[in-house]
Write a protein that holds these residues in place. Structure first.
Motif: not given
Length: 383
Positions: A143, A148, A150-152, A230, A251-252
């Motif tokens: 991270i 990854l 942007e982590v969603q 998140v 992630g994005s």
């Protein structure tokens, strides 16, 4: 406490937490020495003396307070319901304290302990050892490096297949015992989620008692919406016949999937001990997680990512530095209180069938701030 002498540690409790985690890790940490173990169980006293020759064994924590000038740190690894009174007693005796998770049964009690420690100028740290799990350290690095995007969504599972009850206070339905998986394994997965993604603003949970004869929750799901957007989906269970991935993080840019538990607990249970110059917390390549997009890792999608070594010894090394005034507290009581806010909200959500909004703490030293509020929209949605 002198400048070069090792810090003398009194350990309260020699059950699973004390004998498997704390005593071995304290003894393996440079600058710490296990001085006294508190347990009234004669078999456990004999076990402690056999495993740590020269250690003193006493039957009551009161014997530590009368020798406070001979000790430098207290570790509380006794049943959950004793954490708050013992921490207060240790701080009252002028001793820094490490408390196993959960620090307390409520966030309010945790903040009261934090205020007492601050007032006395003493360390109060919480043993959230799974911040030093191999998979967590690996994920945190991915991270931080932006691998990854942007982590969603963060999915975390701490699942077991234990269809038969083991008995004991951890499975008790008595609220005073602070048992059940929500406060046991839930303390770990919630702390990890908050550490990675920041404060929670919304909590929804489902909690069940599945096993015949069980009195405490043994199958719980927690959904957290973090202030940064998140969403964390956290599962803790003793009734999972097929285990899911420990982590699935989307992630994005890419996702990371990791199966299997960190090997350190199993190694400690087997009697192995961390030692300088020898590998610790390593896992074989076939257990490494995978990173990628568009495919399942179980069908060969993505690329393997070397799992960093787990490092539970780092926690007590940081504690030793903090007690000497040379480093930061690795896990503060206020961080534990934030996790307890989520656990309390989860318990309420599961009980009432609502989503719970967490209101921010503008002043973390005040204890009269309201923390939970149920939005009308959510109340109507779940009515």
């Amino acid at each position: 406490m002198t400048a070069n002498a090792p810090l003398r540690v009194g350990l309260v409790g020699y059950g699973l937490a004390g004998s498997v985690f704390h005593a071995p890790l304290v003894s393996a940490t440079e600058g710490l020495v296990l001085d006294t173990v508190v347990t009234s169980n004669e078999e456990r006293q004999a076990q402690a003396r056999a495993e740590f020759p020269g250690v003193r064994c006493v039957a009551s924590p009161d014997e530590l307070w009368t020798r406070a000038d001979e000790l430098d740190l207290i570790v509380i690894a006794s049943p959950n319901k004793t954490h708050v009174p013992l921490a207060k007693a240790a701080l009252g005796a002028g001793l820094p304290v490490v408390v196993d998770k959960p620090l307390a049964g409520t966030a309010a009690e945790a903040r009261e302990l934090a205020a007492l420690a601050a007032e006395r100028g003493l360390l109060l740290s919480v043993f959230q050892n799974r911040r030093w799990d191999n998979d967590f350290l690996t994920l945190a690095g991915l991270i931080e490096d932006g691998e990854l995007g942007e982590v969603q969504r963060f999915e975390s599972r701490f699942e077991r297949w234990r269809p038969q009850l083991k008995g004991g206070w951890r499975e008790s339905g008595d609220p005073e015992e602070i048992g059940g998986l929500l406060y046991d394994l839930g303390s770990h997965v919630v702390d990890q989620a908050l550490t990675l993604f920041g404060p929670a603003v919304q909590v929804y949970a489902e909690s069940d008692v599945r096993r015949p004869g069980a009195a405490a929750d043994d199958d719980t799901f927690i959904a957290i919406t973090h202030a940064g957007g998140v969403r964390s989906h956290l599962y803790v269970s003793a009734t999972t016949a097929q285990l899911g991935p420990r982590f699935r993080v989307l992630g994005s840019k890419a996702g990371y999937v990791k199966y299997g538990l960190d090997p350190q607990e199993a190694a400690l249970r087997e009697g192995l001990r961390p030692a300088a110059g020898t590998p610790w917390g390593e896992e074989p390549e076939e257990l490494w997680g995978r990173i990628g997009s568009g495919e399942s890792p179980l069908t060969g999608g993505g690329d393997p990512v070397r799992t960093l070594p787990g490092d539970y010894p780092a926690y007590y090394a940081a504690v030793a530095s903090a007690v000497r005034g040379k480093g930061e507290n690795p896990v503060t009581a206020l961080q534990a209180a934030a996790a307890l806010d989520v656990l309390e909200a989860a318990r309420r959500s599961a009980r009432e069938g609502v989503s719970v909004t967490l209101l921010p703490h503008h002043d973390l030293d005040r204890h009269d701030l309201p923390r939970h509020d149920v939005s009308r929209h959510d109340e109507e949605k779940h009515a």
